[in-house]
Design a protein around this motif. Structure first.
Motif, PDB file in Angstrom:
ATOM      1  N   SER A 211     -66.968  24.333  27.592  1.00 49.84           N
ATOM      2  CA  SER A 211     -68.084  24.362  28.537  1.00 49.84           C
ATOM      3  C   SER A 211     -68.659  22.961  28.730  1.00 49.84           C
ATOM      4  O   SER A 211     -68.936  22.540  29.851  1.00 49.84           O
ATOM      5  CB  SER A 211     -69.185  25.295  28.046  1.00 49.84           C
ATOM      6  N   HIS A 212     -68.825  22.257  27.617  1.00 49.49           N
ATOM      7  CA  HIS A 212     -69.329  20.881  27.728  1.00 49.49           C
ATOM      8  C   HIS A 212     -68.368  20.024  28.542  1.00 49.49           C
ATOM      9  O   HIS A 212     -68.786  19.183  29.323  1.00 49.49           O
ATOM     10  CB  HIS A 212     -69.537  20.270  26.340  1.00 49.49           C
ATOM     11  N   ALA A 213     -67.081  20.243  28.337  1.00 45.09           N
ATOM     12  CA  ALA A 213     -66.087  19.454  29.073  1.00 45.09           C
ATOM     13  C   ALA A 213     -66.163  19.756  30.572  1.00 45.09           C
ATOM     14  O   ALA A 213     -66.231  18.846  31.394  1.00 45.09           O
ATOM     15  CB  ALA A 213     -64.691  19.749  28.530  1.00 45.09           C
ATOM     16  N   LEU A 214     -66.174  21.035  30.924  1.00 42.03           N
ATOM     17  CA  LEU A 214     -66.177  21.400  32.346  1.00 42.03           C
ATOM     18  C   LEU A 214     -67.445  20.911  33.049  1.00 42.03           C
ATOM     19  O   LEU A 214     -67.380  20.399  34.169  1.00 42.03           O
ATOM     20  CB  LEU A 214     -66.065  22.918  32.510  1.00 42.03           C
ATOM     21  N   LEU A 215     -68.578  21.070  32.377  1.00 38.65           N
ATOM     22  CA  LEU A 215     -69.830  20.654  33.004  1.00 38.65           C
ATOM     23  C   LEU A 215     -69.989  19.131  32.955  1.00 38.65           C
ATOM     24  O   LEU A 215     -70.516  18.520  33.875  1.00 38.65           O
ATOM     25  CB  LEU A 215     -71.024  21.332  32.327  1.00 38.65           C
ATOM     26  N   GLY A 216     -69.504  18.554  31.863  1.00 38.23           N
ATOM     27  CA  GLY A 216     -69.619  17.107  31.708  1.00 38.23           C
ATOM     28  C   GLY A 216     -68.733  16.339  32.670  1.00 38.23           C
ATOM     29  O   GLY A 216     -69.111  15.303  33.203  1.00 38.23           O
ATOM     30  N   ARG A 217     -67.532  16.867  32.916  1.00 42.51           N
ATOM     31  CA  ARG A 217     -66.576  16.173  33.797  1.00 42.51           C
ATOM     32  C   ARG A 217     -66.736  16.578  35.256  1.00 42.51           C
ATOM     33  O   ARG A 217     -65.863  16.276  36.083  1.00 42.51           O
ATOM     34  CB  ARG A 217     -65.119  16.465  33.389  1.00 42.51           C
ATOM     35  N   ILE A 218     -67.783  17.264  35.578  1.00 34.86           N
ATOM     36  CA  ILE A 218     -67.907  17.866  36.905  1.00 34.86           C
ATOM     37  C   ILE A 218     -67.787  16.838  38.039  1.00 34.86           C
ATOM     38  O   ILE A 218     -67.310  17.169  39.117  1.00 34.86           O
ATOM     39  CB  ILE A 218     -69.240  18.664  36.996  1.00 34.86           C
TER      40      ILE A 218
END
Ligand code: NAG
Length: 690
Positions: A371-378
């Protein structure tokens, strides 16, 4: 008098007191501080160069309990596979994390302090700075021979992550002009088109951010049983720390009439609000900006490989299904029940990603990491623009309001689980013959105050010797704080007993002025304090100060002052006190109260007294004290109270009268006032027009 003696005995028996540091401790404290100074210059101190050039770890393998970590470090360095210096490290990147864990192991498994120190100097020379700091500080927190050593706050090791680039730039410019000057940091700004900016004084709070980061190092998601100690109730603490963080944040929002945060909209694959971190990494790369109305896309880049939104949704669905069925799969034909007090720990570990079990790992996945990756790399999901890691992938994740949207998501899952458990009955929470007759609280007043941190570490300069050391450059920020306050609790008891006293604060109404039900209040409550005390037969008056709260910790000592104190003590001037159980984790004491409003904001205060002997954990090493709290647990051994964290407000309350008629439970209204100083108004206005 007798009462006092008894109390002293009760507390004294359980709590280790601060001790005076001896020479050995002081030398170690000094060494650790030096190791964390100007990490971008490997040989800042001359000794470092000598050691790094001559120390050959592979010739001292007998000095490591396990050698895998140190062997990896040396080999990866020789083959140029270690993450290069000045690149931006993120614990969420699989390769970075792998290397950081090896590095941690190399440091953690050094058999004595000398080997540890030499390994650290070697690592400082060969490893990426950020990775080195992460591994070293985590090892210091967990090693037995470094217990009680104070680490500099993360915001002084990497100030750039915490305060905006204008201030950092100003510091560089000012540096040449006047030594020891102070940079005024305007870490907040306000736009009427973006109400979220109103909360920056809170989300950017240096200690709040550091506390969150230190929780992660106290309870690493990658911790393994082989490290020789178990992290007691890790999953439950993860749940509760996040739950408290969210509740506290929502109360801060309420102070500005802003509604509680909503969940991330995975289904719509959509993030409504943008965020401008305004910070720049030490190597000059920017923390990426997120704009409004972004679409959540699959991540497919060099760092992460492939991460699919669908996977996150699947993991979440599986976890939700486990919650509904009240058991999780532990492998083929094996299940583990969630229908008990320990269920939250299992669930917490799954959501956090700290699985004990490989099958579960595969099936429930890495929900939080992904989740952090998907939201962070948005803003750059395919790595097309070579953007640096985002705030959500860093030590400062709580600066981004989106962090709270995500945690709201998990919080709802935990709530669902908790509310499927049988509600507490009156018989369970009641203590016959014990009545809280009254609770008085002194004035609850918040205001803004200046706070200074040392900026020295951002400057690349050579060591000038101890005599030559000048006054460091400082940065001054504004932060929320409150007047110290005190509770006065009147208890009438028909028996003498050891009591646990729990104090909570809860909102009464939502931002639209609608009243919360008792159950809503309980779930939205924030723990202010939990302490153990002796109750006598008859009338008792318990006095408790806000500063004594076990939920909070005081300010981290400024790096410069810390260094000087150690230096003085080593020269025989003054004593250096330390506490073996000191925790770097704990909710910042100055943020204990939400801001409230100038005209006052009403809250509910709950006080609950129960029998300590019924929930005492006999093999726990020490009792509650500052930092050894419900949100940070204990660093060593067992958590001292056996009831679930958040007890007795952690389960559904279908019948309000259960609590209302329980005499050892007390409910009262309190009002928090925010005192707005003149200079603060000016500070804001000046900046809006900027
Ligand atoms: C959960 O446990 C309680 C007893 O604590 C029991 O009454 C209830 O039936 C259990 N629920 C399930 C779904 O097994």
């Amino acid at each position: 008098m007798i009462k006092f003696v008894l109390l002293a005995f009760l507390v004294g028996a359980a709590v280790a007191r601060p001790e005076t540091a001896n020479k050995e401790f002081l030398e170690r404290q000094k060494a650790v501080l030096q190791l964390l100074e100007k990490v971008q210059i490997p040989f800042y101190y001359k000794e470092f160069e000598e050691i790094a050039q001559t120390y050959q770890p592979l010739q001292h393998l007998q000095n490591y309990k396990y050698t895998e970590g140190i062997k990896y470090l040396v080999k990866a360095h020789e083959q140029h596979e270690l993450m290069p210096k000045s690149k931006i490290f993120s614990l969420y990147y699989p390769e970075d994390r792998k290397q950081a864990i090896y590095l941690f192991e190399a440091l953690y498994y050094a058999k004595d302090f000398e080997t540890f120190y030499k390994t650290a100097v070697y690592a400082r020379y060969v490893a990426n700075e950020q990775m080195y700091v992460y591994a070293l500080t985590t090892a210091v927190m967990h090693r037995e021979d470094t217990r009680g050593i104070k680490l500099p706050a993360q915001y002084e090791i990497f100030p750039e992550h915490f305060i905006n680039s204008r201030a950092i730039y100003q510091a560089y410019k000012q540096k040449g002009m006047k030594e020891g000057s102070t940079v005024e940091v305007k870490n907040t700004w306000f736009s009427k088109k973006n109400w979220e900016t109103l909360l920056q004084y809170y989300t950017n709070d240096l200690s709040l951010t550091t506390h969150y980061h230190n929780f992660g190092k106290s309870f690493p998601v990658w911790w393994q049983y082989v490290y020789g100690k178990q992290l007691d109730r890790q999953g439950e603490l993860y749940f509760y720390a996040q739950h408290q963080l969210l509740n506290r944040y929502n109360m801060e929002r309420l102070s500005h009439n802003m509604p509680t945060v909503r969940e991330v909209q995975w289904d719509k694959r959509y993030v409504k609000y943008g965020f401008n971190p305004q910070t720049i990494y030490r190597n000059g790369e920017e923390f990426p900006v997120r704009y409004d109305d972004m679409e959540i896309k699959d991540v497919h880049d060099k760092k992460y490989g492939k991460i699919l939104v669908r996977d996150v949704q699947d993991y979440e669905r599986r976890i939700r299904s486990a919650i509904d069925k009240q058991f999780v799969l532990k492998g083929e034909y094996q299940v583990q029940s969630l229908n008990n007090t320990e269920g939250v720990n299992v669930l917490g570990q799954i959501i956090y990603g700290a699985h004990e079990n490989q099958e579960a790992h595969h099936y429930y996945g890495k929900l939080n990491t992904y989740s952090h990756a998907l939201l962070g790399r948005i803003v750059d999901p395919e790595g097309k623009y070579n953007m640096a890691p985002s705030v959500l992938e860093q030590d400062v994740a709580v600066r981004d309001p989106l962090y709270y949207n995500l945690k709201k998501q998990y919080d709802q899952m935990f709530q669902k689980h908790k509310y499927l458990l049988r509600p507490y009955t009156k018989e369970e929470i009641e203590m016959n013959g014990v009545t809280i007759e009254d609770v008085q609280v002194s004035e609850l007043k918040t205001y803004m105050e200046p706070y200074e941190i040392t900026l020295s570490n951002i400057f690349d300069e050579t060591y000038k010797g101890e005599q030559e050391q000048e006054q460091p450059m400082k940065a001054k920020v504004e932060r929320l704080t409150h007047k110290p306050f005190q509770y006065q609790i009147q208890v009438n008891s028909q028996q003498e007993f050891n009591a646990v006293v729990r104090i909570f604060l809860a909102p009464k109404k939502n931002a639209f002025g609608q009243k919360y039900s008792a159950q809503e209040q309980a779930w939205k409550a924030m723990e202010l304090d939990t302490f153990i005390t002796k109750i006598q037969t008859g009338k008792n008056t318990l006095l408790r100060k806000s500063a004594e709260s076990t939920v909070t910790i005081n300010d981290y000592t400024n790096m410069f002052d810390l260094k000087n104190k150690v230096k003085d003590a080593l020269q025989g001037q003054g004593e250096f006190m330390f506490d073996k159980d000191y925790r770097h984790c704990g909710f910042p004491a100055h943020l204990l109260l939400p801001r409230g409003k100038v005209e006052g904001q009403e809250y509910a205060l709950f006080v609950y007294i129960s029998n300590y002997d019924q929930e005492k954990v006999s093999d726990a090493q020490f009792s509650l004290k500052q930092g050894v709290s419900s949100i940070c647990g204990t660093m060593k051994g067992k958590y001292p109270l056996s009831k679930p964290l958040g007890y007795p407000l952690d389960r559904a309350i279908p019948e309000e009268h259960v609590f209302k008629t329980t005499k050892n439970f007390f409910y009262k209204n309190v009002v928090i006032y925010h005192h707005q100083q003149q200079h603060h108004e000016e500070f804001n206005t000046k900046f809006i027009h900027h």
